[in-house]
Design a protein around this motif. Structure first.
Motif, PDB file in Angstrom:
ATOM      1  N   GLN A 251       0.841  -1.193   0.000  1.00 14.89           N
ATOM      2  CA  GLN A 251       0.000   0.000   0.000  1.00 14.89           C
ATOM      3  C   GLN A 251       0.879   1.246   0.000  1.00 14.89           C
ATOM      4  O   GLN A 251       1.845   1.337   0.753  1.00 14.89           O
ATOM      5  N   GLN A 252       0.536   2.173  -0.863  1.00 12.16           N
ATOM      6  CA  GLN A 252       1.285   3.424  -0.904  1.00 12.16           C
ATOM      7  C   GLN A 252       0.580   4.461  -0.050  1.00 12.16           C
ATOM      8  O   GLN A 252      -0.651   4.545  -0.045  1.00 12.16           O
ATOM      9  N   VAL A 253       1.369   5.223   0.657  1.00 10.66           N
ATOM     10  CA  VAL A 253       0.842   6.280   1.500  1.00 10.66           C
ATOM     11  C   VAL A 253       1.291   7.611   0.917  1.00 10.66           C
ATOM     12  O   VAL A 253       2.477   7.797   0.615  1.00 10.66           O
ATOM     13  N   GLN A 254       0.353   8.502   0.754  1.00 10.76           N
ATOM     14  CA  GLN A 254       0.691   9.826   0.258  1.00 10.76           C
ATOM     15  C   GLN A 254       1.026  10.711   1.455  1.00 10.76           C
ATOM     16  O   GLN A 254       0.299  10.728   2.456  1.00 10.76           O
ATOM     17  N   ILE A 255       2.133  11.426   1.362  1.00  9.63           N
ATOM     18  CA  ILE A 255       2.605  12.264   2.460  1.00  9.63           C
ATOM     19  C   ILE A 255       2.776  13.686   1.947  1.00  9.63           C
ATOM     20  O   ILE A 255       3.276  13.901   0.848  1.00  9.63           O
ATOM     21  N   ALA A 256       2.377  14.641   2.778  1.00 11.36           N
ATOM     22  CA  ALA A 256       2.558  16.051   2.442  1.00 11.36           C
ATOM     23  C   ALA A 256       3.199  16.760   3.619  1.00 11.36           C
ATOM     24  O   ALA A 256       2.716  16.666   4.749  1.00 11.36           O
ATOM     25  N   GLY A 257       4.272  17.436   3.341  1.00 12.61           N
ATOM     26  CA  GLY A 257       4.869  18.316   4.342  1.00 12.61           C
ATOM     27  C   GLY A 257       4.323  19.708   4.113  1.00 12.61           C
ATOM     28  O   GLY A 257       4.338  20.201   2.985  1.00 12.61           O
TER      29      GLY A 257
ATOM     30  N   GLU B 165      -5.235  24.942   9.454  1.00 14.06           N
ATOM     31  CA  GLU B 165      -5.906  23.778  10.046  1.00 14.06           C
ATOM     32  C   GLU B 165      -6.953  23.216   9.090  1.00 14.06           C
ATOM     33  O   GLU B 165      -7.089  22.004   8.945  1.00 14.06           O
ATOM     34  N   SER B 166      -7.673  24.104   8.432  1.00 12.78           N
ATOM     35  CA  SER B 166      -8.687  23.671   7.462  1.00 12.78           C
ATOM     36  C   SER B 166      -8.039  22.904   6.309  1.00 12.78           C
ATOM     37  O   SER B 166      -8.515  21.841   5.906  1.00 12.78           O
ATOM     38  N   GLY B 167      -6.934  23.438   5.792  1.00 16.39           N
ATOM     39  CA  GLY B 167      -6.220  22.766   4.709  1.00 16.39           C
ATOM     40  C   GLY B 167      -5.647  21.428   5.133  1.00 16.39           C
ATOM     41  O   GLY B 167      -5.719  20.441   4.398  1.00 16.39           O
ATOM     42  N   ARG B 168      -5.103  21.385   6.342  1.00 18.60           N
ATOM     43  CA  ARG B 168      -4.546  20.137   6.865  1.00 18.60           C
ATOM     44  C   ARG B 168      -5.631  19.081   7.003  1.00 18.60           C
ATOM     45  O   ARG B 168      -5.462  17.935   6.564  1.00 18.60           O
ATOM     46  N   LYS B 169      -6.764  19.463   7.556  1.00 16.76           N
ATOM     47  CA  LYS B 169      -7.867  18.516   7.738  1.00 16.76           C
ATOM     48  C   LYS B 169      -8.410  18.017   6.401  1.00 16.76           C
ATOM     49  O   LYS B 169      -8.763  16.845   6.268  1.00 16.76           O
ATOM     50  N   GLU B 170      -8.447  18.884   5.413  1.00 15.10           N
ATOM     51  CA  GLU B 170      -8.922  18.488   4.088  1.00 15.10           C
ATOM     52  C   GLU B 170      -7.992  17.445   3.474  1.00 15.10           C
ATOM     53  O   GLU B 170      -8.445  16.452   2.904  1.00 15.10           O
ATOM     54  N   LEU B 171      -6.696  17.651   3.584  1.00 14.17           N
ATOM     55  CA  LEU B 171      -5.737  16.665   3.080  1.00 14.17           C
ATOM     56  C   LEU B 171      -5.886  15.339   3.812  1.00 14.17           C
ATOM     57  O   LEU B 171      -5.874  14.271   3.189  1.00 14.17           O
ATOM     58  N   GLU B 172      -6.031  15.406   5.127  1.00  7.28           N
ATOM     59  CA  GLU B 172      -6.169  14.179   5.914  1.00  7.28           C
ATOM     60  C   GLU B 172      -7.442  13.424   5.551  1.00  7.28           C
ATOM     61  O   GLU B 172      -7.443  12.193   5.519  1.00  7.28           O
ATOM     62  N   LYS B 173      -8.510  14.146   5.248  1.00  8.31           N
ATOM     63  CA  LYS B 173      -9.764  13.494   4.824  1.00  8.31           C
ATOM     64  C   LYS B 173      -9.565  12.701   3.543  1.00  8.31           C
ATOM     65  O   LYS B 173     -10.231  11.697   3.316  1.00  8.31           O
ATOM     66  N   ARG B 174      -8.635  13.163   2.704  1.00  2.57           N
ATOM     67  CA  ARG B 174      -8.345  12.486   1.440  1.00  2.57           C
ATOM     68  C   ARG B 174      -7.318  11.372   1.608  1.00  2.57           C
ATOM     69  O   ARG B 174      -6.853  10.802   0.630  1.00  2.57           O
ATOM     70  N   GLY B 175      -6.947  11.108   2.862  1.00  2.29           N
ATOM     71  CA  GLY B 175      -6.033  10.009   3.130  1.00  2.29           C
ATOM     72  C   GLY B 175      -4.563  10.373   3.093  1.00  2.29           C
ATOM     73  O   GLY B 175      -3.706   9.489   3.121  1.00  2.29           O
TER      74      GLY B 175
END
Length: 102
Positions: free
Chosen positions: A2-8, A42-52
């Protein structure tokens, strides 16, 4: 596998926000206050996390970041902040996984 997408993502401490905003070439494009910036971040971070996406918030230190930019031949702007956050996130994840990861 499984690939995990990561964003710094660039993250600022309250006590450093005004100083950083003043030193960034594009600081005028940031929110006027730390609280406005934090709500949007925080809004942007939560949006990215919702997308996995696994989000790693990377502190942009007002002493370290300009030196890093100088060593890379970069201006203190959004492109440099994005590169800095991406590199630091990569280093963090590789450290978590151990040195034996290709």
């Amino acid at each position: 596998m499984q690939q995990v997408q990561i964003a710094g993502i660039s993250w600022y401490k309250r006590e450093n926000f005004d100083r950083l905003r003043a030193m960034f070439k594009d600081g005028h494009k940031l929110h006027d206050t730390y609280d406005e910036w934090l709500a949007a971040a925080e809004s942007g971070r939560k949006e990215l996390e919702k997308r996995g996406v696994r989000v790693i918030c990377v502190d942009v230190d007002p002493n370290e970041f300009p030196a890093w930019c100088a060593s890379q031949g970069l201006e203190l702007n959004a492109a440099a902040r994005n590169r800095f956050a991406s590199e630091r996130a990569y280093q963090f994840v590789m450290g978590e996984m151990g040195e034996n990861v290709p």
